[in-house]
Design a protein around this motif. Sequence first.
Motif, PDB file in Angstrom:
ATOM      1  N   ILE A 140     -19.643  -0.153   4.050  1.00 51.81           N
ATOM      2  CA  ILE A 140     -19.280  -1.079   2.721  1.00 51.81           C
ATOM      3  C   ILE A 140     -18.161  -0.369   2.284  1.00 51.81           C
ATOM      4  N   ILE A 141     -17.006  -1.774   1.648  1.00 54.21           N
ATOM      5  CA  ILE A 141     -16.416  -1.475   1.289  1.00 54.21           C
ATOM      6  C   ILE A 141     -16.277  -2.200  -0.276  1.00 54.21           C
ATOM      7  N   HIS A 142     -16.512  -2.140  -1.238  1.00 54.11           N
ATOM      8  CA  HIS A 142     -16.104  -2.272  -2.453  1.00 54.11           C
ATOM      9  C   HIS A 142     -15.038  -3.251  -3.247  1.00 54.11           C
ATOM     10  N   SER A 143     -14.556  -4.008  -2.708  1.00 49.66           N
ATOM     11  CA  SER A 143     -13.386  -4.001  -3.661  1.00 49.66           C
ATOM     12  C   SER A 143     -13.217  -5.309  -4.078  1.00 49.66           C
ATOM     13  N   ALA A 144     -14.112  -5.973  -4.770  1.00 50.83           N
ATOM     14  CA  ALA A 144     -14.252  -7.192  -5.244  1.00 50.83           C
ATOM     15  C   ALA A 144     -14.441  -6.288  -6.527  1.00 50.83           C
ATOM     16  N   SER A 145     -13.806  -7.100  -7.726  1.00 53.54           N
ATOM     17  CA  SER A 145     -13.554  -7.438  -9.037  1.00 53.54           C
ATOM     18  C   SER A 145     -12.028  -7.593  -9.912  1.00 53.54           C
ATOM     19  N   PRO A 146     -12.813  -8.425 -11.028  1.00 54.78           N
ATOM     20  CA  PRO A 146     -11.897  -9.489 -11.503  1.00 54.78           C
ATOM     21  C   PRO A 146     -10.184  -8.490 -12.169  1.00 54.78           C
TER      22      PRO A 146
END
Length: 346
Positions: free
Chosen positions: A84-90
């Motif tokens: 998993i690559i977690h790139s979502a963030s405001p």
Amino acid sequence: MAAPQKKGTILVTGAGGYVGGQIVREALESGYNVRITARTESSAARTISHYPSYAASLSSTIVPDMTVLESYAAAFADGSIEGIIHSASPLNLNPQDNVRDLLDPATKGATTILEAALKYGGGKVRRIVSTSSFAAVVDPEKGTRPGHTYDEKDWNPVTWDLAVKAQTVIAYASSKALAERAMWAWIDAHPDASFTLATICPPWVFGPYAHELSNTATISESVVLLNNIIDSPCVPPFDFGGYADSREVAAAHIRALEVPEAAGQRFLVGQDFRYQAAVDAAREALPEARERLPVGKVGDWSPEEAYRVDGSKATRVLGLKYGTLKDTVVETYKELFRARALEAKA
Ligand SMILES: NC(=O)c1ccc[n+]([C@@H]2O[C@H](COP(=O)([O-])OP(=O)(O)OC[C@H]3O[C@@H](n4cnc5c(N)ncnc54)[C@H](OP(=O)(O)O)[C@@H]3O)[C@@H](O)[C@H]2O)c1
């Protein structure tokens, strides 16, 4: 060129963003099947349309709220997700409400993806790589800090209480620091999880998008910084003293997914940055930049005037090769000038 070896399926959050888009491109080019998360069907379709030659390797899943664990059930339903690559963030530099706009989505989003991998991953997920930030490394209270070199041992020490009251870019920086810390705390509390964590901490990201930009209306806040210099009378003052190329940031994520030694590690991916150096490089290479970027004080910058950043661990452990500031800013300005020309015609 030979087709890359097929490598299995990874889940990428934030795939519709600037950094996430480059991560998806890099993952596809290196042979992964990529499942992207998006908040709506239309944004999923738009993102998928950016990679027309990889239709067979791309799928999407709708995660309407990344802070709600159950939103991820469908993403893992076929049991194929190995990384998993977690790139979502405001990336919001002007929040109206720090908690609602930044702190909650960043921190809860960060721990929810870990919970989701545990609950729905079926023990198959081996590595999670999260897009953290140099904002989680730098201590903004210490200012320009000449003589100091930041590396992965440094932490932004902000607390939740201070973050709630912080202004503009400091509020964003706080959200990244608190989110990364929450992920490491979660990992410490779950030693039996099937996966390890690695984090990538880039300073300002510049360089090209993974797809051609048709306008400048929705570009990432970091690209906005270079866009704002066009037709401006002055070169901006120092803010954060580092940058990373979007393509290098993407490569670092994929390497961190694969390299065994990246387990449990954070990586500052980037090099020193001064606005005057960027403007000098763009003006030297591009005639349009000579007409439209301010001159400032040509050559009047030095890395020693403020802190420096040390991105060498990414080279040692991940094998990441850094390019030049000139290449990064030239590619950024070429793209911005082209997008502005398209906007002017529309
Ligand atoms: N650009 C930089 O200089 C820089 C530097 C260091 C780290 N980073 C990190 O890189 C990542 C991406 O940044 P970027 O520059 O690519 O910005 P971006 O273009 O604005 O992309 C942000 C991505 O995060 C998603 N997102 C934001 N808030 C969300 C929420 N509440 N729920 C679900 N998804 C959400 C967006 O989804 P939608 O597409 O649905 O809006 C988008 O895909 C972020 O984690 C950021 O902190 C960026």
